[in-house]
Scaffold this motif. Structure first.
Motif, PDB file in Angstrom:
ATOM      1  N   THR A  18     -72.090  96.057 -24.610  1.00  0.00           N
ATOM      2  CA  THR A  18     -71.517  97.393 -24.745  1.00  0.00           C
ATOM      3  C   THR A  18     -72.091  98.153 -25.929  1.00  0.00           C
ATOM      4  OG1 THR A  18     -69.706  96.290 -25.863  1.00  0.00           O
ATOM      5  CG2 THR A  18     -69.301  97.001 -23.613  1.00  0.00           C
ATOM      6  N   VAL A  19     -72.687  97.443 -26.868  1.00  0.00           N
ATOM      7  CA  VAL A  19     -73.261  98.127 -28.026  1.00  0.00           C
ATOM      8  C   VAL A  19     -74.587  98.739 -27.617  1.00  0.00           C
ATOM      9  CG1 VAL A  19     -74.122  97.891 -30.371  1.00  0.00           C
ATOM     10  CG2 VAL A  19     -72.123  96.581 -29.634  1.00  0.00           C
ATOM     11  N   ALA A  20     -74.637 100.053 -27.487  1.00  0.00           N
ATOM     12  CA  ALA A  20     -75.855 100.734 -27.066  1.00  0.00           C
ATOM     13  C   ALA A  20     -76.646 101.229 -28.265  1.00  0.00           C
ATOM     14  CB  ALA A  20     -75.504 101.908 -26.155  1.00  0.00           C
ATOM     15  N   HIS A  21     -76.001 101.235 -29.425  1.00  0.00           N
ATOM     16  CA  HIS A  21     -76.625 101.779 -30.619  1.00  0.00           C
ATOM     17  C   HIS A  21     -77.799 100.909 -31.072  1.00  0.00           C
ATOM     18  CE1 HIS A  21     -77.066 103.486 -34.586  1.00  0.00           C
ATOM     19  NE2 HIS A  21     -76.859 102.293 -35.122  1.00  0.00           N
ATOM     20  N   ARG A  22     -78.860 101.547 -31.568  1.00  0.00           N
ATOM     21  CA  ARG A  22     -79.980 100.827 -32.197  1.00  0.00           C
ATOM     22  C   ARG A  22     -80.197 101.448 -33.559  1.00  0.00           C
ATOM     23  NH1 ARG A  22     -78.656  98.154 -28.709  1.00  0.00           N
ATOM     24  NH2 ARG A  22     -79.789  97.434 -26.877  1.00  0.00           N
ATOM     25  N   GLY A  23     -80.528 100.612 -34.552  1.00  0.00           N
ATOM     26  CA  GLY A  23     -80.781 101.141 -35.887  1.00  0.00           C
ATOM     27  C   GLY A  23     -79.679 100.747 -36.843  1.00  0.00           C
ATOM     28  N   PRO A  24     -79.682 101.342 -38.058  1.00  0.00           N
ATOM     29  CA  PRO A  24     -78.724 100.914 -39.092  1.00  0.00           C
ATOM     30  C   PRO A  24     -77.267 101.175 -38.710  1.00  0.00           C
ATOM     31  CG  PRO A  24     -79.996 102.835 -39.809  1.00  0.00           C
ATOM     32  CD  PRO A  24     -80.603 102.388 -38.522  1.00  0.00           C
ATOM     33  N   GLY A  25     -76.422 100.281 -39.173  1.00  0.00           N
ATOM     34  CA  GLY A  25     -74.999 100.434 -38.852  1.00  0.00           C
ATOM     35  C   GLY A  25     -74.201  99.348 -39.545  1.00  0.00           C
ATOM     36  N   THR A  72     -63.012  95.108 -42.111  1.00  0.00           N
ATOM     37  CA  THR A  72     -64.280  94.392 -42.211  1.00  0.00           C
ATOM     38  C   THR A  72     -65.436  95.293 -41.779  1.00  0.00           C
ATOM     39  OG1 THR A  72     -63.152  92.338 -41.691  1.00  0.00           O
ATOM     40  CG2 THR A  72     -65.563  92.362 -41.457  1.00  0.00           C
ATOM     41  N   ALA A  73     -66.470  95.410 -42.623  1.00  0.00           N
ATOM     42  CA  ALA A  73     -67.636  96.212 -42.265  1.00  0.00           C
ATOM     43  C   ALA A  73     -68.850  95.600 -42.946  1.00  0.00           C
ATOM     44  CB  ALA A  73     -67.442  97.662 -42.692  1.00  0.00           C
ATOM     45  N   LEU A 116     -66.414 104.175 -39.484  1.00  0.00           N
ATOM     46  CA  LEU A 116     -65.712 103.229 -40.349  1.00  0.00           C
ATOM     47  C   LEU A 116     -64.319 103.735 -40.687  1.00  0.00           C
ATOM     48  CD1 LEU A 116     -68.514 102.039 -42.782  1.00  0.00           C
ATOM     49  CD2 LEU A 116     -67.493 100.840 -40.846  1.00  0.00           C
ATOM     50  N   ALA A 117     -64.180 105.057 -40.804  1.00  0.00           N
ATOM     51  CA  ALA A 117     -62.857 105.623 -41.109  1.00  0.00           C
ATOM     52  C   ALA A 117     -61.872 105.277 -40.006  1.00  0.00           C
ATOM     53  CB  ALA A 117     -62.966 107.133 -41.277  1.00  0.00           C
ATOM     54  N   VAL A 118     -62.313 105.414 -38.762  1.00  0.00           N
ATOM     55  CA  VAL A 118     -61.437 105.077 -37.640  1.00  0.00           C
ATOM     56  C   VAL A 118     -61.083 103.594 -37.694  1.00  0.00           C
ATOM     57  CG1 VAL A 118     -61.288 104.919 -35.133  1.00  0.00           C
ATOM     58  CG2 VAL A 118     -62.373 106.899 -36.201  1.00  0.00           C
ATOM     59  N   ALA A 119     -62.092 102.767 -37.888  1.00  0.00           N
ATOM     60  CA  ALA A 119     -61.853 101.322 -37.927  1.00  0.00           C
ATOM     61  C   ALA A 119     -60.856 100.979 -39.018  1.00  0.00           C
ATOM     62  CB  ALA A 119     -63.171 100.592 -38.164  1.00  0.00           C
ATOM     63  N   ARG A 120     -61.049 101.572 -40.178  1.00  0.00           N
ATOM     64  CA  ARG A 120     -60.184 101.268 -41.305  1.00  0.00           C
ATOM     65  C   ARG A 120     -58.762 101.738 -41.023  1.00  0.00           C
ATOM     66  NH1 ARG A 120     -63.229 103.745 -45.321  1.00  0.00           N
ATOM     67  NH2 ARG A 120     -64.939 102.301 -44.952  1.00  0.00           N
ATOM     68  N   PHE A 121     -58.616 102.946 -40.461  1.00  0.00           N
ATOM     69  CA  PHE A 121     -57.273 103.451 -40.185  1.00  0.00           C
ATOM     70  C   PHE A 121     -56.557 102.547 -39.194  1.00  0.00           C
ATOM     71  CE2 PHE A 121     -54.124 106.001 -37.981  1.00  0.00           C
ATOM     72  CZ  PHE A 121     -53.442 106.525 -39.063  1.00  0.00           C
ATOM     73  N   VAL A 138     -68.416  86.856 -30.200  1.00  0.00           N
ATOM     74  CA  VAL A 138     -69.370  87.892 -29.820  1.00  0.00           C
ATOM     75  C   VAL A 138     -68.676  89.063 -29.114  1.00  0.00           C
ATOM     76  CG1 VAL A 138     -71.407  88.404 -28.428  1.00  0.00           C
ATOM     77  CG2 VAL A 138     -71.224  86.227 -29.651  1.00  0.00           C
ATOM     78  N   ALA A 139     -67.732  88.763 -28.226  1.00  0.00           N
ATOM     79  CA  ALA A 139     -67.095  89.813 -27.421  1.00  0.00           C
ATOM     80  C   ALA A 139     -66.346  90.818 -28.298  1.00  0.00           C
ATOM     81  CB  ALA A 139     -66.129  89.194 -26.417  1.00  0.00           C
ATOM     82  N   HIS A 140     -65.935  90.406 -29.492  1.00  0.00           N
ATOM     83  CA  HIS A 140     -65.141  91.286 -30.360  1.00  0.00           C
ATOM     84  C   HIS A 140     -65.988  92.023 -31.381  1.00  0.00           C
ATOM     85  CE1 HIS A 140     -61.292  89.971 -28.800  1.00  0.00           C
ATOM     86  NE2 HIS A 140     -61.739  88.724 -28.814  1.00  0.00           N
ATOM     87  N   ARG A 141     -67.306  91.765 -31.376  1.00  0.00           N
ATOM     88  CA  ARG A 141     -68.164  92.443 -32.349  1.00  0.00           C
ATOM     89  C   ARG A 141     -68.433  93.877 -31.882  1.00  0.00           C
ATOM     90  NH1 ARG A 141     -72.468  87.454 -32.996  1.00  0.00           N
ATOM     91  NH2 ARG A 141     -70.937  85.980 -33.845  1.00  0.00           N
ATOM     92  N   TRP A 142     -68.591  94.742 -32.839  1.00  0.00           N
ATOM     93  CA  TRP A 142     -68.887  96.145 -32.540  1.00  0.00           C
ATOM     94  C   TRP A 142     -69.679  96.715 -33.709  1.00  0.00           C
ATOM     95  CZ3 TRP A 142     -69.421  99.388 -28.841  1.00  0.00           C
ATOM     96  CH2 TRP A 142     -69.427 100.782 -29.088  1.00  0.00           C
ATOM     97  N   VAL A 143     -70.575  97.626 -33.416  1.00  0.00           N
ATOM     98  CA  VAL A 143     -71.370  98.212 -34.489  1.00  0.00           C
ATOM     99  C   VAL A 143     -71.083  99.706 -34.604  1.00  0.00           C
ATOM    100  CG1 VAL A 143     -73.681  98.716 -35.351  1.00  0.00           C
ATOM    101  CG2 VAL A 143     -73.195  96.510 -34.259  1.00  0.00           C
TER     102      VAL A 143
END
Lengths: 373, 261, 280
Positions: free
Chosen positions: A272-279, A248-249, A238-243, A344-349
């Motif tokens: 592209t989102v490979a993550h599973r679980g909270p985020g 938005t989070a 989130l720090a990277v995103a915010r900088f 959808v294409a711009h979403r990232w977790v």
């Protein structure tokens, strides 16, 4: 991917660098790892006071780190003084010798290597031609404009034929239009010579414009290192995103099926989102649109303020505030109800820090490991 | 006030007395001796002080604490009046002075007469020592003042271009400190050339330094000596003016090399 | 190795300063110190008693010296500050020339100056009078105060005064709350230098004061040159050297405290290169 033996040797490599200034408890650099691929341009990006300049000092040898090692092309140079290290620096100020002409300033590094005055000057003239200032060779530094002086400084650094070129906010003292020309000059010269380069900057557009890869630094630690486009599209935290201007989070978690469950319901995610679980779901303000239809979510305007020709909008949704950058023409009133499309294409977790660790994502989402790109 | 001083000086000399006072100098070998003697004192003490100051500043240049210590030490000596320094060196270096006692204790000398004559000798050793003791710190302070963070930044910038310690000294530090050094040397020369106290206390009767000679003549009861004293003042002033001119030329050249105009 | 070197440098510096001053201090308290003894055979305060005797004029001369030096310090600092302010902040057309003229007295031989001034003073009735001596002391002191104050004003921002005025401060309030505090390090340095110049002055005092105005340096010179009384010379020397050294010490301490407040925050903890411990 896991072993480094097969990977090419990086041009510059900082290993676990820690620097603590005397009289300060907090280290300026805290176990910093940084690799710059041979012949590539890395932008070191971060807010002021994050340790960028200290990194340059350590890499150039002007500062010896409290702990850690500096490698150039695979050799440990931590104990080698700056004058023998072959790392040239262009500083924020041109640092030209006031009592020498432009030509003799550029000839200086060659003279230091024991070349004859004549040879050094010939080589210097070639470097000046490269930056387009050969006509000013006979001038003294005081007779140059800021941009010219900085170009001479670049030519002088190149004349040192450095293994690594470090640029410490070299354009920040110049006015914006000049900054653009200087950037172009830098990329041209850097590509031409393929010299391993680190550009320190606090300007993300500058970083994105010139760099092969961007390293984001904060409080002496590496937050993320990636190609500029990846950094924007797939921030590691989130720090990277915010900088990078993406506040938005929305909290939630990624289902085993690869959908994002939150108070807005289950949202589709790109592959592209490979993550599973909270985020947290992040999406750039420019990507969000106001619209209608089944794929939109309900929102209430919380605040709206003009940002140049655009309107910066914050709208509350069931899952939290969403930042939107609206194109000219539309400007909703406060408390107005509207619907937002989150493409959808711009979403990232961004995974939550203490999430049960899944397999690390391809983009090096977790931790300060070198990005595999 | 300065102009008044100068003007009255010209009055006292020019009108009625003509140039006879100056003519007198031409026939007086003692005058030439005095002039040479004063030139020697000023040149030697300035050169030695400058060399010492440069060496010390160069040696501690890298460390901040070294610079601070040096500055404190230099300031401490700067606070000591010249007259006092001269008196103290008199106590230290005379035949029965502390140094002479030390050499006797070590067994190098047998008595006051055996100790080399430093005070009141035609070779002005004690005067020179006093001046170096006072002026080397002065030049050091002037150099340290010019040795700004900007200069040190340039030094580290040049370091990344391959310049080692000696080369940094030669290509950055020295050229950038040169104007301050010139100025300090000029002030030092002007002072030591015209100062009265140290050569009066520690110098010999023959040859006498120019300012001492001038003061003696000025206080003399003979009426003819007064214009001669004033003429000497003019000579001292002119020598300093010449040196100042030379220094101005040098610093203008240094400046021109920097601005290219 | 490095520490040893540093210690050696400190030792040499200390020796350099102490070499001529130490014998002075010993002599001042020596009762009997006959060659070739390295330390006095007996210590005593006899020379101090001698100096305190009224016929030696030491106490009176110290007073005169102090009064002259303080007057010079105050006047020269005030004038120097005014001149520097004009030169730096308002940049008059011939600033370079004015500056040169102001600094010229440093180069003028004191003898020539005294003799020249004497001609004027005789006519004005100022010769052989403390006022005349004070005026003459001003001449060599002014260049120093001007120089120091030029340095002080170079980093002084006139907009601070303007800001204070827009915040409702009167001229005197600006002077008291803005100008003086901001310039206090420079003012202190200038006053110290001017004090020192006046305090050390010998030749011009003799020539202009005509033997009527007696200062400490005059007594010191006379004793050192003629009397052969080393103990008294040393006492007079100690008296001469103490105030300036004390003044410098106090000044330095005050400045150090002041600097902490006025320090430029941009240049503080981790500036571009002035980072501590930059290795060789």
């Amino acid at each position: 991917m896991t072993s480094s033996s097969s990977a090419p040797v990086p041009g510059l490599s900082l290993k676990r660098i820690t620097v603590t200034y005397p009289g300060h408890r907090e280290p300026v650099l805290d176990g910093l790892d940084l690799d710059v691929a041979d012949g590539r341009l890395l932008a070191l990006l971060g807010p002021s006071g994050c340790g960028k300049t200290t990194t340059v000092q350590v890499a150039s040898g002007l500062l010896t780190p409290s702990r850690g090692a500096v490698h150039l092309g695979g050799t440990d140079v931590t104990r080698i003084p700056p004058e023998h290290r072959g790392v040239a620096v262009v500083f924020q100020q041109p640092m030209l010798l006031p009592h020498r002409t432009v030509l003799d300033n550029v000839a200086f590094p060659a003279r230091m290597r024991g070349r004859s005055r004549r040879d050094a000057r010939t080589a210097a003239l070639a470097q000046l031609e490269r930056v387009g200032l050969d006509a000013l060779a006979a001038r003294y530094p005081r007779q140059l404009s800021g941009g010219q002086a900085q170009r001479v400084a670049l030519a002088r650094a190149l004349a040192a034929e450095p293994a690594v070129l470090l640029l410490d906010e070299p354009f920040s003292a110049l006015d914006p239009s000049l900054r653009h020309t200087m950037r172009d000059l830098l990329t041209t010269v850097q590509r031409e010579l393929a010299v391993t380069t680190v550009l320190v900057t606090h300007d993300q557009t500058e970083a994105a414009a010139v760099a092969d890869s961007v390293a984001l630094l904060d409080q002496g630690r590496l937050l993320q290192q990636a190609q500029p486009a990846d950094l924007y599209a797939r921030p590691a935290s989130l720090a990277v995103a915010r900088f990078l201007g993406c506040p938005t989070a929305l909290p939630g978690h990624v289902t085993p099926q690869g959908r994002f469950a939150c108070l807005l319901g289950e949202l589709d995610l790109p592959d592209t989102v490979a993550h599973r679980g909270p985020g947290h779901l992040v999406i750039r303000p420019e990507a969000v649109q106001v619209g209608t239809g089944p794929d939109t979510v309900a929102a209430v305007v919380h605040s709206a303020r003009p940002e140049g020709a655009f309107t910066a909008l914050v709208a509350d949704t069931a899952a939290g505030p969403v930042h939107v950058l609206l194109p000219p023409g539309t400007s909703p009133a406060l408390s107005e109800h509207l619907r937002l499309r989150l493409p959808v294409a711009h979403r990232w977790v961004v995974p939550d820090r203490h999430s049960p660790a899944g397999p690390p994502s391809i983009n090096g989402v977790a931790g300060p490991g070198p990005a595999a790109c | 006030m300065l102009l008044a001083g100068r003007g009255s000086l010209a009055d006292g000399l020019g009108r009625g007395w003509s140039l006879s006072a100056y003519e007198g100098f031409l026939h007086d070998p003692a005058f030439a001796d005095s002039l040479l003697f004063s030139l020697k004192i000023a040149t030697l003490s300035t050169t030695v002080s400058a060399a010492l100051a440069l060496a010390v500043v160069g040696a501690v240049s890298a460390s901040r604490r070294g610079r601070a210590a040096l500055e404190t030490a230099a300031r401490a000596t700067l606070a000591v009046p010249h007259l006092l320094a001269a008196s103290a060196f008199g106590l230290l270096l005379s035949g029965a002075g502390l140094v002479s006692r030390l050499t006797h204790a070590v067994g190098w000398t047998d008595g006051p007469a055996d100790f080399p004559v430093l005070v009141a000798d035609p070779v002005p050793s004690a005067v020179l020592l006093t001046y170096v003791w006072k002026e080397a710190p002065f030049i050091t302070i002037m150099l340290l003042a010019a040795y700004t963070p900007a200069v040190r930044d340039l030094e580290s910038a040049v370091r990344t271009l391959g310049a080692g310690r000696l080369r940094r000294l030669r290509h950055v530090t020295l050229p950038l400190l040169a104007p301050a050094l010139t100025e300090a040397c000029l002030l030092d020369f002007a002072f030591t050339f015209a100062a009265y106290e140290a050569p009066a206390l520690l110098g010999a009767t023959v040859p006498r330094a120019l300012p001492v000679e001038a003061v003696e003549l000025y206080r003399s009861v003979e009426l003819d000596d007064r214009p001669a004293a004033l003429a000497l003042a003019v000579v001292i002033g002119m020598v300093i003016a010449l040196v100042a001119l030379a220094a101005a030329t040098i610093s203008r050249r240094l400046l021109r090399a920097r601005t290219g105009s | 190795m490095r520490r040893a070197l540093r210690k050696a440098v400190f030792a040499v510096l200390t020796l350099w300063i102490a070499a001529p001053l130490l014998p002075l201090l010993i002599w001042a308290f020596a009762g009997r110190w006959v060659y070739p003894a390295l330390v006095p055979q007996e210590f005593s305060l006899r020379a101090w008693g001698q100096a305190a005797a009224p016929q030696q004029q030491v106490i009176a001369a110290t007073g005169t010296s102090l009064a002259l030096a303080l007057t010079t310090a105050l006047t020269a600092t005030a004038l120097g500050a005014l001149a520097a302010r004009g030169l730096v902040l308002y940049r008059p057309p011939a600033a370079g020339l004015v500056r040169l003229l102001l600094l010229a007295p440093v180069l003028v031989p004191p003898f020539a100056l005294a003799v020249g001034v004497q001609e004027v003073f005789v006519r004005a009735g100022l010769s052989d009078h403390p006022t005349g001596v004070a005026l003459v002391h001003l001449v060599p002191a002014l260049p120093y105060t001007v120089l120091v104050m030029i340095g002080g004003f170079a980093t002084y921002d006139l907009r601070m005064e303007q800001t204070a005025r827009t915040l409702g401060a009167s001229r005197t309030a600006v002077l008291r709350h803005v100008t003086l505090p901001a310039l206090s390090p420079a003012l202190l340095a200038a006053a110290t230098l001017a004090f020192l110049v006046s305090w050390s002055e010998y030749l011009m005092t003799v020539l202009v004061g005509g033997g009527v105005v007696t200062t400490l340096p005059l007594l010191l010179f006379a004793t050192a040159a003629g009397s052969g009384n080393q103990a008294l010379t040393a006492v007079l020397g100690t008296l001469t050297v103490a105030p300036p050294v004390l003044l410098f010490g106090v000044g330095a301490a005050l400045l150090r405290r002041n600097r902490a407040v006025w320090a430029d925050p941009d240049h503080d903890p981790s500036p571009s290169f002035a980072t501590p411990e930059i290795e060789r």
